[in-house]
Write an enzyme that holds these catalytic residues in place. Structure first.
Site, mmCIF file in Angstrom:
data_model
loop_
_atom_site.group_PDB
_atom_site.id
_atom_site.type_symbol
_atom_site.label_atom_id
_atom_site.label_comp_id
_atom_site.label_asym_id
_atom_site.label_seq_id
_atom_site.Cartn_x
_atom_site.Cartn_y
_atom_site.Cartn_z
ATOM 1 N N LYS A 43 0.862 -1.188 0.000
ATOM 2 C CA LYS A 43 0.000 0.000 0.000
ATOM 3 C C LYS A 43 0.899 1.239 0.000
ATOM 4 C CE LYS A 43 -4.363 0.943 2.377
ATOM 5 N NZ LYS A 43 -4.975 0.905 3.709
HETATM 6 C C1 E4P Z 1 -8.285 1.987 3.501
HETATM 7 O O1 E4P Z 1 -7.584 1.092 3.110
HETATM 8 C C2 E4P Z 1 -8.160 2.616 4.825
HETATM 9 O O2 E4P Z 1 -7.517 1.713 5.690
HETATM 10 C C3 E4P Z 1 -9.470 2.934 5.481
HETATM 11 O O3 E4P Z 1 -10.568 2.565 4.697
HETATM 12 C C4 E4P Z 1 -9.533 4.283 6.092
HETATM 13 O O4 E4P Z 1 -10.794 4.468 6.684
HETATM 14 P P1 E4P Z 1 -11.103 5.569 7.805
HETATM 15 O O5 E4P Z 1 -11.389 6.854 7.104
HETATM 16 O O6 E4P Z 1 -12.318 5.031 8.495
HETATM 17 O O7 E4P Z 1 -9.898 5.639 8.692
#
Ligand code: E4P
Length: 219
Positions: free
Chosen positions: A83
């Site tokens: 990522k």
């Molecule tokens: C995506 O991969 C992120 O980990 C995640 O969806 C972030 O979500 P949040 O805005 O609830 O922290």
């Protein structure tokens, strides 16, 4: 639509994996911090539970650093998706990994322009954050609509739209109507998808009537 779960909590992942409905996992540095566990150790454990892609996020800000971190993370298991953030350096690192056959999830996407760049960099997944856009008064689902429409214009764009920062089931239903390939859901939202008060009410009535018959399906 594939379902990933957005957590680094191994117990929750194991429980959801047992349903057979789980296609992958996404983690991020905040979720790792919340787990209170060693990053490499927890990701290794997750990769052994789930066959599908498991996103592990780099923390370096420069491409060389991201490549060094991602190279180490990719060695954890075959189902790792590196990522990287949607920055110029993240896009460079993305190209590096995808051209070598490693899956990449480009995260922190907040515009269609960014999503076009991720597709050009060969990203396996683009993660537009719908909930965080809604939080600042913008329309997160409109972004999913725009990205799906753009990607559909070009056969060369093979990047999958991974709906992220999901807050409630409506995000999922609307994104599914748009043809988004994947959604990553917090465990509570995944469970909410199954819930309806009329299901509970109907089940209670059926069971009450069944009791009156005095029968058993299996003795
Ligand atoms: C995506 O991969 C992120 O980990 C995640 O969806 C972030 O979500 P949040 O805005 O609830 O922290």
């Amino acid at each position: 639509m594939k379902f990933f779960v957005d957590t680094a909590d191994v117990k929750e992942i194991r429980e959801l994996a047992e349903t057979g409905l789980l296609d992958g996992v996404t983690t991020n540095p905040s979720l790792i911090a919340k787990s209170g566990r060693d990053f490499i150790e927890v990701v290794k454990e997750i990769c052994a539970i789930v066959e599908g892609p498991v996103s592990a996020e780099v923390t370096a800000l420069d491409a060389a650093g991201m490549i060094a971190e991602g190279t180490k993370l990719a060695k954890i298991a075959k189902n790792i998706a590196i990522k990287v953030p949607l920055t110029w350096d993240g896009l460079k690192a993305c190209k590096h990994f995808t051209s070598r056959g490693t899956m990449v999830n480009v995260t922190l996407c907040f515009s269609a322009a960014q999503a076009i760049l991720a597709a050009k960099a060969g990203a396996t997944f683009i993660s537009p954050f719908v909930g965080r856009l809604d939080d600042v008064g913008q329309d997160g689902l409109q972004l999913i609509h725009d990205i799906c429409e753009i990607y559909n214009q070009y056969d060369a764009f093979t990047t999958q739209v991974l709906v992220a920062s999901v807050r409630h089931p409506i995000h999922i239903v609307e994104a599914a109507k748009m043809g988004a390939h994947v959604a990553t859901l917090p465990p509570n939202v995944m469970k909410q998808l199954a819930q309806h008060p009329l299901t509970d009410k109907g089940l209670a009535a059926f069971l009450a009537d069944w009791q009156k018959t005095g029968q058993k399906i299996v003795a």
